[in-house]
Enzyme design. Structure first.
Site: not given
Ligand code: PGA
Length: 231
Positions: A89, A157
């Protein structure tokens, strides 16, 4: 295949009572919903007390056991109903200086324990997305056999789209371009994460993502239940 919806609670909530309350609200709210595979990823300490939904861990060690103070291994997680482990992450890469080499070792350890890695990749604002994710995919998935690759889930992401960072919206169309690019390198399940809520979730699913990783919205039980029902 049902979309995979993972609630990434990050370092929340603060108390055991709040964790149980959030979990039970979501569990009851979605119990008749067959539309998605729903997974809750709470902090490690809440894993043993939450029962009745599929669980994920937010990280793990790359060793089974040994002198690694503060670490929790995939083998340990396996006994608590954990099926998935999030790794790489951006918050771990940024705040805890995790490198792609470390992530590759963790990914191998997760597979060895019979769990499924959810590998997060993505670029910072202003970085070249294709260059960054190519490098991440190459190193994070180094030396993984084809039969194991199909157990891996990639979560794309864009870091600038995470609600607690810039929180800009990466539109489903924009994300789709990256999905297509990632597919040229990884031909298995790819999900999307970054400010996903009940309104936009279907946009990402429609362009071909096979699930979503939800942060902020997963801490608001009514919103998260709505998100799942909207799928
Ligand atoms: P968010 O976070 O939905 O608050 O943007 C997603 C993540 O960091 O996995």
């Amino acid at each position: 295949m049902k979309p995979l919806i993972i609630a990434n609670w990050k370092c929340n909530p603060k108390t055991r009572k709040d964790a149980e309350e959030l979990f039970n609200k979501v569990k009851n709210g979605v119990k008749n919903t067959q539309k998605a595979e729903i997974v809750i990823a709470p902090p490690f300490v809440w894993l043993p007390i939450l029962r009745g939904m599929t669980l994920a861990a937010q990280d793990c060690a790359w060793e089974e056991c040994g002198p690694y103070t503060g670490e929790v291994s995939p083998q340990m997680l396996e006994g608590f109903g954990v099926k998935y482990v999030i790794i790489g992450h951006s918050e771990r890469r940024i705040h805890f200086k995790e490198t792609d080499e470390m992530i590759n070792k963790k990914l191998k350890a997760i597979l060895k324990a019979g769990l499924r890695p959810v590998l997060c990749i993505g670029e910072k604002k202003g970085e070249n997305a294709k260059t960054i994710v190519s490098g991440q995919i190459e190193t994070d998935l180094k030396d993984i056999a084809e039969k194991d690759l199909e157990k891996v889930i990639i979560a794309y992401e864009p870091i600038w789209a995470i609600s607690t960072n810039e929180g800009e919206i990466c539109s489903p169309e924009q994300a789709k371009a990256m999905l297509n690019f990632i597919r040229t390198k990884f031909n298995h399940r790819i999900i999307y994460g970054g400010s996903v809520d009940s309104k936009i979730v279907n946009g990402y699913l429609k362009v071909g993502f096979e699930g979503v990783l939800v942060g902020g919205a997963s801490l608001r039980p009514d919103e998260f239940i709505k998100l799942i029902k909207n799928v």
